[in-house]
Design a protein around this motif. Sequence first.
Motif, PDB file in Angstrom:
ATOM      1  N   ILE A   1      24.760  61.409   6.576  1.00  0.00           N
ATOM      2  CA  ILE A   1      23.983  61.594   7.802  1.00  0.00           C
ATOM      3  C   ILE A   1      23.430  60.235   8.205  1.00  0.00           C
ATOM      4  N   GLN A   2      23.641  59.857   9.455  1.00  0.00           N
ATOM      5  CA  GLN A   2      23.189  58.553   9.934  1.00  0.00           C
ATOM      6  C   GLN A   2      22.439  58.689  11.261  1.00  0.00           C
ATOM      7  N   ASN A   3      21.205  58.224  11.268  1.00  0.00           N
ATOM      8  CA  ASN A   3      20.410  58.126  12.502  1.00  0.00           C
ATOM      9  C   ASN A   3      20.445  59.415  13.328  1.00  0.00           C
ATOM     10  N   LEU A   4      20.191  60.531  12.650  1.00  0.00           N
ATOM     11  CA  LEU A   4      20.248  61.838  13.301  1.00  0.00           C
ATOM     12  C   LEU A   4      18.921  62.153  13.994  1.00  0.00           C
ATOM     13  N   ASN A   5      19.011  62.493  15.270  1.00  0.00           N
ATOM     14  CA  ASN A   5      17.867  62.979  16.046  1.00  0.00           C
ATOM     15  C   ASN A   5      18.244  64.355  16.606  1.00  0.00           C
TER      16      ASN A   5
ATOM     17  N   ASP B   1      15.671  60.185  13.499  1.00  0.00           N
ATOM     18  CA  ASP B   1      16.327  59.068  12.814  1.00  0.00           C
ATOM     19  C   ASP B   1      16.543  59.356  11.323  1.00  0.00           C
TER      20      ASP B   1
ATOM     21  N   SER C   1      18.596  59.795   7.898  1.00  0.00           N
ATOM     22  CA  SER C   1      19.790  59.257   7.235  1.00  0.00           C
ATOM     23  C   SER C   1      19.747  59.599   5.758  1.00  0.00           C
TER      24      SER C   1
ATOM     25  N   VAL D   1      25.640  68.392  17.281  1.00  0.00           N
ATOM     26  CA  VAL D   1      24.941  67.134  17.028  1.00  0.00           C
ATOM     27  C   VAL D   1      25.704  65.995  17.692  1.00  0.00           C
ATOM     28  N   SER D   2      25.023  64.870  17.871  1.00  0.00           N
ATOM     29  CA  SER D   2      25.666  63.706  18.487  1.00  0.00           C
ATOM     30  C   SER D   2      26.766  63.168  17.580  1.00  0.00           C
TER      31      SER D   2
ATOM     32  N   ASP E   1      29.005  60.683  15.342  1.00  0.00           N
ATOM     33  CA  ASP E   1      28.692  59.658  14.337  1.00  0.00           C
ATOM     34  C   ASP E   1      27.323  59.858  13.677  1.00  0.00           C
ATOM     35  N   THR E   2      26.816  61.104  13.677  1.00  0.00           N
ATOM     36  CA  THR E   2      25.529  61.344  13.008  1.00  0.00           C
ATOM     37  C   THR E   2      25.710  62.102  11.695  1.00  0.00           C
TER      38      THR E   2
ATOM     39  N   GLU F   1      33.871  63.278  11.252  1.00  0.00           N
ATOM     40  CA  GLU F   1      32.735  63.754  12.031  1.00  0.00           C
ATOM     41  C   GLU F   1      32.679  65.277  12.011  1.00  0.00           C
TER      42      GLU F   1
END
Length: 538
Positions: A324-328, A341, A343, A375-376, A378-379, A386
Amino acid sequence: MIKRMISFVRPLIPALCLSLLTGLAAESLQVIVAWFTGIIITTHFSWPDLWFILIVIVIGGICAFVEQYSGHYVAFKILATIRKLVYRKIQKLAPAGLDQKQSGDLLKTIGSDIEAMEIFYAHTIVPLFLGLIFLVGVSIIFALIAPIAGLIYLICGILIGIGLPLFKANKIADKNSELSKVQGQIQQDMFEAIRGRDILIQLDAVSKKLAAVRSNYQEEAIVSQQVGLLNWQKGWLKLIILIISWIITAAGLISFNYPLATVLPLLLAFPFAFKPVEALASLSDSLSKGFGAAKRVFALLDTPEPKSQNSGTLQIEQIQDLKIQNLNFSYPNRDVEVLKDVSLTLKQGQIGGIIGPSGSGKSTLVKLIMEWYPVSEDTISLNGTELNKIDHNSLWSQINYLTQEPQLFSDSIRQNLTLGDETFCDSDLWNILSEVQLTDLVKQLPKGLDEPLEALDLELSAGEAQRLALARALLHPSSFLILDEPTSNLDVLNEKIILYAIKKHYQGMVLMITHREESLSICDVVWKISNGQVKISR
């Protein structure tokens, strides 16, 4: 909405026409019997006349049966179609699309609301056309025999068939809508009371919950009485109009010196000619219920489906790692960010733990990992792919999700473990029960693995129920086990049994959500979440 409701009828128009034609025949034959009875009384009696009346009565009964049968055939066919659409929609909406819906409202929609729509299809369409055709046709026939009788019948029919449905129609619709809301709240309260019975008993809050339910039932009774009173008033008005019109018709025919052979048949047939028209008087109540139910059913059918469930097509055989990276994230139609954010990384063979207070976003993070919500890009990725590119059925087949409240079914222990999969043998089941220390309990039962859970309702503790759910999760192979507060309601002994079983017997990747420090003892890595933000703890 009416156009949409009628669209379901198109494939069944032949059956609907049959219902209308036989209904017209049945009602017309009743008027004919009354008319000929008057003729026989005023002229002379003969056996052929009696046989003619008996034959007409039999034919009328057959027509009435065919009308009812074909009308209900149409209604049940349409309701079956609507049920299929609703159940398919629920399948498509689940789980994210149903996440924010009240259970009581949902149960009412798929239950009593669909049933209420039968009123429109079985008791509205045909009676509406039948009443209008009778009103025009009988007015013309009576006018040809005696103009005053035709005029009075037309005026009386308009008052009953058109005037009475408009009598306090808005008030009746409002009361039916209010009644529906109260009934939905009652179902919700009962559903919550049954599911939360243990907590209510522990906190001595049963009487308070029952008092709230009784209050809703009392409110339902009051609103039902108000609806009944309005319909009762309509019924009395209808009777008064019929009596007055009959008296005026009789007086008019006599004053114009019509012969008895005309007066008596008309007066006998007059009340029977109003039966189809009388059905129009009750349409405002039945239509408001049917339209209200249809509005809620169509609202469910029109609920947008979660985008994430149609996005991916890639198949995944085994989950090796989670990144998980920079998930909002914020829920649809809400402006507040639940996660900010975030991760983290988890790999095959690791047990990860996320700790934080209630409402901090722990369960939301789990729902996103399981692709409940989009989700967006690359998150979130699994095995470097993905999440939104992976087919959700393929994803879910690799995840076992164990919640705080174990989901057990009203069936045997065997069926709760296998879920109908007959490839598991008894030795598989006993081995898995041994791993969660339930072997002794099940062996003591009269039917063993085939003991129904209903018989254990008062004997199976919360810990034993959770261990049984864990046994099921361990029995069905997966590569990712998600535990959402699995030990929050358990004592120390049951907590240790569950954590030990997970540590020793589960070979895949584990992510545990908890607010208890003690539960994290088996974890290889721990993250702390607060106000939607995640930080590594150890």
